[in-house]
Write an enzyme that holds these catalytic residues in place. Structure first.
Site, PDB file in Angstrom:
ATOM      1  N   SER A 138       0.819  -1.212   0.000  1.00  0.00           N
ATOM      2  CA  SER A 138       0.000   0.000   0.000  1.00  0.00           C
ATOM      3  C   SER A 138       0.855   1.265   0.000  1.00  0.00           C
ATOM      4  O   SER A 138       1.967   1.297   0.551  1.00  0.00           O
ATOM      5  CB  SER A 138      -0.949   0.034   1.205  1.00  0.00           C
ATOM      6  N   TYR A 151      -2.906   0.619  10.352  1.00  0.00           N
ATOM      7  CA  TYR A 151      -2.631   0.357   8.944  1.00  0.00           C
ATOM      8  C   TYR A 151      -1.344   1.064   8.516  1.00  0.00           C
ATOM      9  O   TYR A 151      -0.489   0.481   7.845  1.00  0.00           O
ATOM     10  CB  TYR A 151      -3.810   0.830   8.097  1.00  0.00           C
ATOM     11  N   LYS A 155       1.919  -1.128   7.501  1.00  0.00           N
ATOM     12  CA  LYS A 155       2.320  -1.065   6.096  1.00  0.00           C
ATOM     13  C   LYS A 155       3.719  -0.479   5.945  1.00  0.00           C
ATOM     14  O   LYS A 155       4.467  -0.869   5.047  1.00  0.00           O
ATOM     15  CB  LYS A 155       1.297  -0.269   5.281  1.00  0.00           C
TER      16      LYS A 155
END
Length: 263
Positions: A138, A151, A155
């Protein structure tokens, strides 16, 4: 990497980017495409749509023994794995208030699953002197997922781990790519919008939401060029440079966007 006659494994393959990769790899002439997902029924549906080269496997990427079994069974059935796509991912939609269980799930799916995959596939790849790992990390891994602390953190860790692998094993024939798209029209984005998550609203407001098939196009090009960073949204590279050169200005711009959305 040319996909013709390659054996490919895709985790998180039952929808979104994973399903698009399965379809595209088959179209590119892959010898076998293993579609692995926690949702075994959805994996079977994707495999059926892909055709006879595809095989569905129900498994949990956070269970290292299941990852090892997936790799061992694939190697036994097809003789090798040329490309392993660690594609499974989860978001939380929250900040520091997300409980430990949410943080742990994000860590296990977004980071440890990549570690488990590398542990499982590297021995045979190193013995053959070649192989490719594609990790879906991502754009949040090189920028920030506004509104989703776990997140963002996981990531970034995933990109860091992918880079470590690339540096450590490139001279032994192992290629590593970190796929870092920004907004993609997937169930994760749709669920985030339905829940009113700030990060999903930021992505939607950007006006740069790609289809999973468009991401798959970028993956094919990136694999062919053996690129480390595969950026389906080319503007992410410019954002990353701006963030590195002027972190205070970059953060000020994001805060302005957040204030506008919250208003």
């Amino acid at each position: 990497m040319n996909l013709t006659d390659r054996v490919v494994v895709i985790t998180g393959g039952a929808g979104g980017i994973g399903a698009a990769l399965a379809r595209r790899f088959a179209a590119e002439g892959a010898a076998a495409v293993v579609v692995a997902d926690l949702d075994a029924g959805a994996a079977r549906a994707v495999a059926a749509g892909v055709g006879p080269v595809a095989r569905a496997v129900g498994m949990d990427v956070t269970d290292e023994e299941q990852v090892r079994t997936l790799v061992a069974d694939t190697e036994q059935r097809y003789g090798r794995i040329d490309l392993f796509c660690a594609n499974a991912g989860v978001s939380t939609g929250g900040g520091v208030e997300v409980d430990d269980a949410g943080w742990d799930r994000a860590w296990r799916v977004n980071v440890l699953s990549h570690v488990y995959a590398a542990r499982a596939v590297l021995p045979a790849m190193l013995a053959r002197g070649g192989g490719h790992l594609l990790m879906t990390c991502s754009a949040a891994g090189v920028l920030t997922a506004v509104g989703d602390a776990a997140y963002t953190a996981t990531k970034h860790a995933a990109v860091g781990f992918a880079e470590w692998l690339a540096i450590t094993y490139r001279d032994q024939g192992i290629r590593v790519s970190a796929l870092c798209p920004q907004g993609v029209d997937t169930p994760m984005l749709a669920d985030g919008l339905a829940a009113g998550h700030l990060g999903a609203r930021v992505i939607a407001a950007s006006g740069a939401v790609l289809t999973p098939d468009e991401v798959a196009d970028s993956v094919i090009a990136g694999l062919a060029e053996e690129r480390f960073l595969i950026l389906p949204h080319p503007e992410v590279a410019a954002y990353a440079r701006r963030r590195a050169e002027d972190p205070d200005g970059w953060q000020a711009g994001l805060r302005k966007l957040v204030r506008r959305l919250r208003a």
